[in-house]
Design a protein around this motif. Structure first.
Motif, PDB file in Angstrom:
ATOM      1  N   LEU A 249     -48.961  30.686 -47.848  1.00 47.79           N
ATOM      2  CA  LEU A 249     -49.502  31.920 -48.419  1.00 47.79           C
ATOM      3  C   LEU A 249     -49.570  33.010 -47.354  1.00 47.79           C
ATOM      4  O   LEU A 249     -49.211  34.171 -47.612  1.00 47.79           O
ATOM      5  N   ALA A 250     -50.024  32.635 -46.160  1.00 45.67           N
ATOM      6  CA  ALA A 250     -50.089  33.605 -45.063  1.00 45.67           C
ATOM      7  C   ALA A 250     -48.700  34.156 -44.735  1.00 45.67           C
ATOM      8  O   ALA A 250     -48.523  35.360 -44.541  1.00 45.67           O
ATOM      9  N   ALA A 251     -47.715  33.283 -44.681  1.00 44.15           N
ATOM     10  CA  ALA A 251     -46.354  33.730 -44.364  1.00 44.15           C
ATOM     11  C   ALA A 251     -45.845  34.706 -45.413  1.00 44.15           C
ATOM     12  O   ALA A 251     -45.141  35.672 -45.089  1.00 44.15           O
ATOM     13  N   SER A 252     -46.209  34.488 -46.683  1.00 49.75           N
ATOM     14  CA  SER A 252     -45.773  35.404 -47.734  1.00 49.75           C
ATOM     15  C   SER A 252     -46.410  36.772 -47.583  1.00 49.75           C
ATOM     16  O   SER A 252     -45.906  37.756 -48.120  1.00 49.75           O
ATOM     17  N   ARG A 253     -47.529  36.839 -46.851  1.00 43.44           N
ATOM     18  CA  ARG A 253     -48.200  38.111 -46.543  1.00 43.44           C
ATOM     19  C   ARG A 253     -47.906  38.561 -45.116  1.00 43.44           C
ATOM     20  O   ARG A 253     -48.559  39.447 -44.592  1.00 43.44           O
ATOM     21  N   HIS A 254     -46.935  37.933 -44.462  1.00 35.22           N
ATOM     22  CA  HIS A 254     -46.529  38.265 -43.090  1.00 35.22           C
ATOM     23  C   HIS A 254     -47.698  38.115 -42.110  1.00 35.22           C
ATOM     24  O   HIS A 254     -47.876  38.929 -41.193  1.00 35.22           O
ATOM     25  N   ILE A 255     -48.461  37.060 -42.319  1.00 40.40           N
ATOM     26  CA  ILE A 255     -49.588  36.706 -41.447  1.00 40.40           C
ATOM     27  C   ILE A 255     -49.249  35.422 -40.713  1.00 40.40           C
ATOM     28  O   ILE A 255     -48.862  34.430 -41.334  1.00 40.40           O
ATOM     29  N   THR A 256     -49.388  35.439 -39.411  1.00 37.18           N
ATOM     30  CA  THR A 256     -49.207  34.249 -38.595  1.00 37.18           C
ATOM     31  C   THR A 256     -50.534  33.509 -38.486  1.00 37.18           C
ATOM     32  O   THR A 256     -51.545  34.115 -38.129  1.00 37.18           O
ATOM     33  N   PRO A 314     -46.029  26.798 -37.949  1.00 32.60           N
ATOM     34  CA  PRO A 314     -44.742  27.216 -37.392  1.00 32.60           C
ATOM     35  C   PRO A 314     -44.737  28.585 -36.723  1.00 32.60           C
ATOM     36  O   PRO A 314     -43.719  29.002 -36.187  1.00 32.60           O
ATOM     37  N   GLY A 315     -45.847  29.308 -36.743  1.00 33.03           N
ATOM     38  CA  GLY A 315     -45.881  30.636 -36.144  1.00 33.03           C
ATOM     39  C   GLY A 315     -45.670  30.595 -34.645  1.00 33.03           C
ATOM     40  O   GLY A 315     -45.776  29.563 -33.992  1.00 33.03           O
ATOM     41  N   GLY A 316     -45.419  31.747 -34.057  1.00 33.76           N
ATOM     42  CA  GLY A 316     -45.059  31.820 -32.647  1.00 33.76           C
ATOM     43  C   GLY A 316     -46.210  31.862 -31.665  1.00 33.76           C
ATOM     44  O   GLY A 316     -45.993  31.982 -30.459  1.00 33.76           O
ATOM     45  N   GLN A 317     -47.473  31.776 -32.153  1.00 36.10           N
ATOM     46  CA  GLN A 317     -48.638  31.919 -31.281  1.00 36.10           C
ATOM     47  C   GLN A 317     -49.456  30.617 -31.262  1.00 36.10           C
ATOM     48  O   GLN A 317     -49.529  29.906 -32.269  1.00 36.10           O
ATOM     49  N   TRP A 318     -50.104  30.335 -30.112  1.00 35.88           N
ATOM     50  CA  TRP A 318     -50.973  29.163 -30.007  1.00 35.88           C
ATOM     51  C   TRP A 318     -52.126  29.473 -29.062  1.00 35.88           C
ATOM     52  O   TRP A 318     -51.918  29.968 -27.960  1.00 35.88           O
ATOM     53  N   ALA A 366     -50.104  24.622 -21.748  1.00 30.63           N
ATOM     54  CA  ALA A 366     -49.184  25.722 -22.060  1.00 30.63           C
ATOM     55  C   ALA A 366     -47.744  25.218 -22.083  1.00 30.63           C
ATOM     56  O   ALA A 366     -46.945  25.627 -22.935  1.00 30.63           O
ATOM     57  N   ASP A 367     -47.399  24.316 -21.164  1.00 28.70           N
ATOM     58  CA  ASP A 367     -46.061  23.722 -21.170  1.00 28.70           C
ATOM     59  C   ASP A 367     -45.807  22.983 -22.482  1.00 28.70           C
ATOM     60  O   ASP A 367     -44.706  23.042 -23.041  1.00 28.70           O
ATOM     61  N   THR A 368     -46.833  22.298 -22.975  1.00 24.87           N
ATOM     62  CA  THR A 368     -46.681  21.522 -24.203  1.00 24.87           C
ATOM     63  C   THR A 368     -46.356  22.417 -25.387  1.00 24.87           C
ATOM     64  O   THR A 368     -45.433  22.147 -26.164  1.00 24.87           O
ATOM     65  N   VAL A 369     -47.092  23.513 -25.557  1.00 21.85           N
ATOM     66  CA  VAL A 369     -46.827  24.382 -26.716  1.00 21.85           C
ATOM     67  C   VAL A 369     -45.615  25.263 -26.482  1.00 21.85           C
ATOM     68  O   VAL A 369     -44.918  25.634 -27.441  1.00 21.85           O
ATOM     69  N   ARG A 370     -45.326  25.564 -25.233  1.00 18.49           N
ATOM     70  CA  ARG A 370     -44.143  26.373 -24.931  1.00 18.49           C
ATOM     71  C   ARG A 370     -42.874  25.626 -25.320  1.00 18.49           C
ATOM     72  O   ARG A 370     -41.865  26.240 -25.716  1.00 18.49           O
ATOM     73  N   ALA A 371     -42.914  24.297 -25.232  1.00 19.06           N
ATOM     74  CA  ALA A 371     -41.765  23.487 -25.639  1.00 19.06           C
ATOM     75  C   ALA A 371     -41.473  23.624 -27.127  1.00 19.06           C
ATOM     76  O   ALA A 371     -40.364  23.317 -27.586  1.00 19.06           O
ATOM     77  N   HIS A 372     -42.458  24.093 -27.879  1.00 22.37           N
ATOM     78  CA  HIS A 372     -42.280  24.356 -29.314  1.00 22.37           C
ATOM     79  C   HIS A 372     -42.064  25.850 -29.588  1.00 22.37           C
ATOM     80  O   HIS A 372     -42.254  26.302 -30.721  1.00 22.37           O
ATOM     81  N   ARG A 374     -43.817  28.405 -28.591  1.00 24.31           N
ATOM     82  CA  ARG A 374     -45.061  29.114 -28.867  1.00 24.31           C
ATOM     83  C   ARG A 374     -45.480  29.928 -27.640  1.00 24.31           C
ATOM     84  O   ARG A 374     -45.275  29.508 -26.503  1.00 24.31           O
ATOM     85  N   THR A 375     -46.087  31.081 -27.902  1.00 25.42           N
ATOM     86  CA  THR A 375     -46.673  31.875 -26.833  1.00 25.42           C
ATOM     87  C   THR A 375     -48.129  31.460 -26.689  1.00 25.42           C
ATOM     88  O   THR A 375     -48.906  31.579 -27.640  1.00 25.42           O
ATOM     89  N   PRO A 376     -48.539  30.974 -25.505  1.00 27.97           N
ATOM     90  CA  PRO A 376     -49.908  30.494 -25.344  1.00 27.97           C
ATOM     91  C   PRO A 376     -50.885  31.625 -25.024  1.00 27.97           C
ATOM     92  O   PRO A 376     -50.524  32.624 -24.404  1.00 27.97           O
TER      93      PRO A 376
END
Length: 526
Positions: A249-256, A314-318, A366-372, A374-376
């Motif tokens: 639902l968030a993605a359909s509203r362009h929300i991460t 799946p968003g780009g932030q963590w 940060a290395d762990t999420v960066r491998a996916h 993601r921006t930490p």
């Protein structure tokens, strides 16, 4: 005459303005005779209806620019269509068609009166969240370089129709001042239902927010189903299926949706299931919520969870947390926690400290999420001034306070070249029960006193840092979870959210509307 005046009043009430009607045939003939026009001369043109220049749409957040034109504007009517110029806009088209009671027609080449057209123009160099809304000739066109911009244009149209009934003639050109516009929700201390969270997603989308943070792990609870470590999950929790619906639902509203598993502090719910990972001081005393970062098993379980949830979010932030690690609030961490001190020296060299070990922990996560991909990000008191180990350059600073040990002035983080997101606890923290010195924030105070440059307290950082402040986030914390119901929380954050997004969308320090006018507009649009 009475009919004309009544019709003019309807037009004025719609927000378009009072027009003027052509005279009757008899009047026109009389006028022609008075002017001496003979039967053989070409008739004089009849007067045409004219309109005053249109006024800008009244929305929250306010649009940045409107070019006024003369015309009747546009209002949705039965039989009007929504057409899209690209199949990628089908979701936006169906949503706004349903909201305005229009027919979704998909991709069409023809043009009809009353059409609402959604178009991707893919202009090079344009702001990816910008859009243009043109109301002209009985039609509306929303164009943007990306889907998000088209969506925001439909939000402007929806609000204007709800508030005034008619979209004014002319051209809106709009884009946000800040790229991160968020609300963070503490679902760890208080369980919120999936339906309630979905309602907030819809609210945030209509207000052009683009981020929802979920803090779902803390001392009081771990609130999302886990396959890798089901033993840490609280009885009251969200299933993965519920979270997926929220994320979709968030993605359909362009929300991460930005997940946060806070560590190495605030891990009480995880530690309760793994007491062997509990940090203890030199006397064997338990340190609440703190995991022993000298143990490999501590890193393994946190990384297991980070890796597991990467597929769910799946968003780009963590958000990695990193705040309030209780081993660092004592006067001599090395003496109080000799095991941590030994591990620091072994990992980072003979002069390393417990602070260095904690920073190394942050970098490893940060290395762990960066491998996916993601921006930490991490809370500002997890970045330390001294030490031989420095936080990775790409870890963004979530600046919330100057009250904690390790918290420095905002300019110090900015002068290091770091990107910062504003969570200022003086304005943007809604803490249930108002513990310590917290008071519920008001929309009025945010609207009149806060800007993204005000990172700490009430003092703004220099304008030269504006480009490094990526945006801001309103935060709901549930320290005293039973102090308010879900419904009370929704009511309490309503106006603060609207004030926050107004200040994140607009670069101007002084809003055009007074607070009373802004609040009245919000009431009209809801």
């Amino acid at each position: 005459m009475v009919v004309a005046l009544a019709a003019g009043a309807v037009v004025a009430a719609s927000g378009v303005g009072l027009g003027f009607w052509a005279t009757s045939d008899d009047d026109a003939g009389s006028a022609a005779s008075r002017s001496g026009n003979s039967a053989g001369s070409p008739p004089e043109p009849s007067p045409t209806r004219s309109y005053p220049l249109s006024q800008a749409p009244r929305t929250i957040p306010a649009v940045r620019d409107h070019s006024a034109e003369r015309g009747p504007g546009w209002r949705p009517e039965r039989g009007h269509r929504v057409v899209v110029g690209d199949p990628a806009l089908a979701d936006e088209g169906r949503l706004v068609a349903d909201e305005l009671g229009l027919t979704y027609a998909g991709e069409k080449d023809d043009e009809r009166a009353g059409d609402l057209s959604l178009v991707l123009n893919k202009g090079e160099g344009a702001h990816p969240e910008s859009y243009t809304m043109t109301v002209r000739g009985g039609r509306v066109t929303v164009s943007a370089p990306a889907e998000a911009g088209v969506f925001y244009g439909t939000r402007t149209l929806k609000q204007q129709i709800r508030g005034a009934g008619t979209a004014p003639e002319g051209v809106v050109r709009d884009e946000p001042a800040k790229q991160r516009r968020g609300m963070m929700l503490d679902v760890a201390r208080k369980h919120f239902t999936a339906d309630w969270i979905e309602d907030r997603v819809r609210e945030l989308g209509d207000l052009k927010f683009n981020e929802l943070g979920l803090h779902f792990s803390d001392d009081q609870g771990f609130r999302i189903e886990s396959d890798s470590h089901p033993e840490v999950v609280s009885d009251q929790h969200l299933t993965k299926a519920q979270v997926k619906r929220i994320v979709d639902l968030a993605a359909s509203r362009h929300i991460t949706v930005v997940p946060e598993i806070d560590s190495p502090g605030h891990l009480g719910a995880v530690i309760a299931a793994h007491p062997d990972l509990q940090l203890r001081n030199v006397n064997g005393g338990v340190v609440r919520g703190a995991i022993d970062i000298s143990k490999d098993a501590s890193a393994e379980i946190v990384d297991d969870l980070l890796n597991e949830y990467a597929g769910l979010f799946p968003g780009g932030q963590w958000h990695l947390g990193a705040d309030e690690y209780q081993a660092l609030v004592v006067s001599d961490p090395e003496a109080s926690f000799p095991g941590l001190a030994t591990a620091a020296r072994e990992k980072h060299g003979s002069g390393a400290t417990v602070e260095d070990l904690a920073t190394g922990w942050l970098n490893d996560r940060a290395d762990t999420v960066r491998a996916h991909d993601r921006t930490p990000r991490a809370w500002n008191d997890g970045f330390f001034e001294d030490g031989s180990v420095r936080a990775a350059e790409d870890v963004q600073v979530a600046y919330w306070t100057g009250k904690e040990i390790g918290a420095r002035q905002p300019a110090e983080y900015l002068s290091e070249g770091r990107d910062v997101i504003n969570y200022n606890d003086e304005f943007l923290y809604y803490v249930l029960g108002e513990p310590q010195t917290f008071v519920y924030p008001t929309g009025e105070r945010i609207y009149e006193q806060w800007t993204p440059l005000v990172l700490r307290g009430t003092t703004a950082v220099p304008d030269k840092y504006d480009g490094q402040i990526l945006g801001g986030s309103f935060a709901v914390w549930c320290d005293l979870a039973n102090s308010q119901t879900q419904e009370q929380v929704a009511a309490g954050i309503r106006m603060p959210l609207r004030a926050t997004v107004q200040k994140l969308w607009h670069p101007d320090g002084e809003p055009a509307l007074s607070w009373a006018e802004f609040r009245a507009l919000a009431d009209k649009l809801d």
